[in-house]
Design an enzyme around this catalytic site. Structure first.
Site, mmCIF file in Angstrom:
data_model
loop_
_atom_site.group_PDB
_atom_site.id
_atom_site.type_symbol
_atom_site.label_atom_id
_atom_site.label_comp_id
_atom_site.label_asym_id
_atom_site.label_seq_id
_atom_site.Cartn_x
_atom_site.Cartn_y
_atom_site.Cartn_z
ATOM 1 N N ASN A 176 67.317 10.240 54.590
ATOM 2 C CA ASN A 176 66.232 10.850 53.773
ATOM 3 C C ASN A 176 65.423 11.341 53.961
ATOM 4 O OD1 ASN A 176 68.481 11.485 52.124
ATOM 5 N ND2 ASN A 176 67.953 9.731 51.316
ATOM 6 N N CYS A 177 64.523 12.271 53.916
ATOM 7 C CA CYS A 177 63.088 12.752 54.087
ATOM 8 C C CYS A 177 61.825 11.614 53.863
ATOM 9 C CB CYS A 177 62.818 14.125 53.878
ATOM 10 S SG CYS A 177 63.008 15.171 54.952
ATOM 11 N N PRO A 178 61.500 11.269 53.315
ATOM 12 C CA PRO A 178 60.353 11.596 55.825
ATOM 13 C C PRO A 178 61.105 11.249 56.431
ATOM 14 C CG PRO A 178 59.146 10.240 54.359
ATOM 15 C CD PRO A 178 59.398 10.563 53.795
ATOM 16 N N ALA A 179 61.367 10.558 56.632
ATOM 17 C CA ALA A 179 62.577 9.248 57.577
ATOM 18 C C ALA A 179 63.176 9.645 59.471
ATOM 19 C CB ALA A 179 63.786 8.163 57.353
ATOM 20 N N ASN B 226 62.106 20.339 57.837
ATOM 21 C CA ASN B 226 60.785 19.577 58.136
ATOM 22 C C ASN B 226 60.613 18.935 60.214
ATOM 23 O OD1 ASN B 226 59.806 19.797 55.862
ATOM 24 N ND2 ASN B 226 60.832 17.992 55.231
#
Lengths: 91, 193
Positions: free
Chosen positions: B11-14, B43
């Protein structure tokens, strides 16, 4: 590339805001900006005026019965990194 | 050589962080990033483009493949007049004391911002700051100059919605808190106005 515009510098912030409002009410395109560094006088606020509206602005200024000691008009010539500000008189 | 990063299931921001680390350790390579959600795709794409890569996205059975190649414009980017700072604008008036003066100062601030280089990477607008990016703002022409030079102009979507300005955005893009956090975390410095 040469760019020419006019700057009116003011002795007081209130006076700058007052004149800005008057000119905006007259639907003249002026921008209140921090006084460019080449002009050292003033409270720090100036009106920036494009060359093509300067004539209308001059007429309007004359009609307002302003205190001539409170502001100074300059013609500014920007040429690359070289800037020149020449004081001019509309009275 | 192309380095493949499989960020599916993250999941963001990973995915963005993983991509950024890989780019930092291998600045001269191309990359293939695989993600499986739209937010991560957007992103990572933006990160790639900001860092001067050409990004091509292909979708296969719910997975997004982002091919990031060093763009022909990289040289220009490196000499860019943009630094890595982010400006955070949380009000439409500068300072406290007089609202009228605050508005004048804010106009002056954005004019001066266009006159001083390098430009920041992004300007973030939140809360009443979004009055500056919407119809009727007196700083739109200055923001246009910044945008034309590649500065990201980002307005908080929640804030636009709160002030009923969602359909009045006049410049830049709508953003959310995750992007705002990422922008701040990745910035060299954050300047609060």
């Amino acid at each position: 590339m040469e760019e020419e515009f006019f700057i009116i510098s003011f002795e007081s912030t209130h006076y700058a805001m007052l004149v800005e409002n008057k000119l905006k009410e007259a639907e003249l395109k002026v921008n209140l900006i921090p006084t460019p560094r080449i002009i050292t006088a003033s409270c720090g606020l100036s009106l920036k005026i494009d060359s093509d509206v300067m004539e209308d602005v001059s007429k309007a200024l004359k009609s307002y019965d302003l205190d001539a000691t409170m502001f100074q008009i300059y013609r500014v010539i920007k040429n690359g990194n070289e800037n020149k500000a020449i004081p001019i008189n509309i009275h | 050589m192309t380095i493949t990063i499989d960020a599916r299931g993250l999941n963001c921001p990973a995915p963005v962080i993983k991509t950024k680390k890989a780019i930092e350790s291998n600045p001269n390579e191309d990359f293939m990033i695989i993600v499986n959600n739209v937010g991560a795709k957007e992103n990572v794409k933006r990160l790639g483009e900001n860092l001067g890569y050409d990004v091509t996205v292909t979708e296969k059975t719910g997975d997004f493949f982002l091919q990031m190649s060093k763009s022909c414009c990289t040289v220009i980017k490196e000499n860019s007049i943009i630094n890595n700072d982010v400006i955070y604008v949380s009000t439409d008036k500068m300072g406290q004391g007089s609202d009228d003066l605050g508005k004048v100062l804010m106009k002056g601030y954005f004019y001066a911002l266009t006159e001083v280089k390098p430009y920041p990477k992004a300007v973030l607008f939140v809360n009443s700051g979004v009055y500056l990016t919407t119809e009727g703002s007196e700083v739109l022409e200055y923001l246009r100059v910044l945008a034309d030079h590649g500065v990201e102009i980002l307005s908080c979507g929640t804030c636009l919605n709160f002030f009923n300005l969602s359909d009045k955005l006049a410049i830049g893009d709508v953003t959310n808190m995750y992007t705002i956090v990422e922008q701040m975390n990745q910035a060299a410095k954050v300047i609060r106005v």
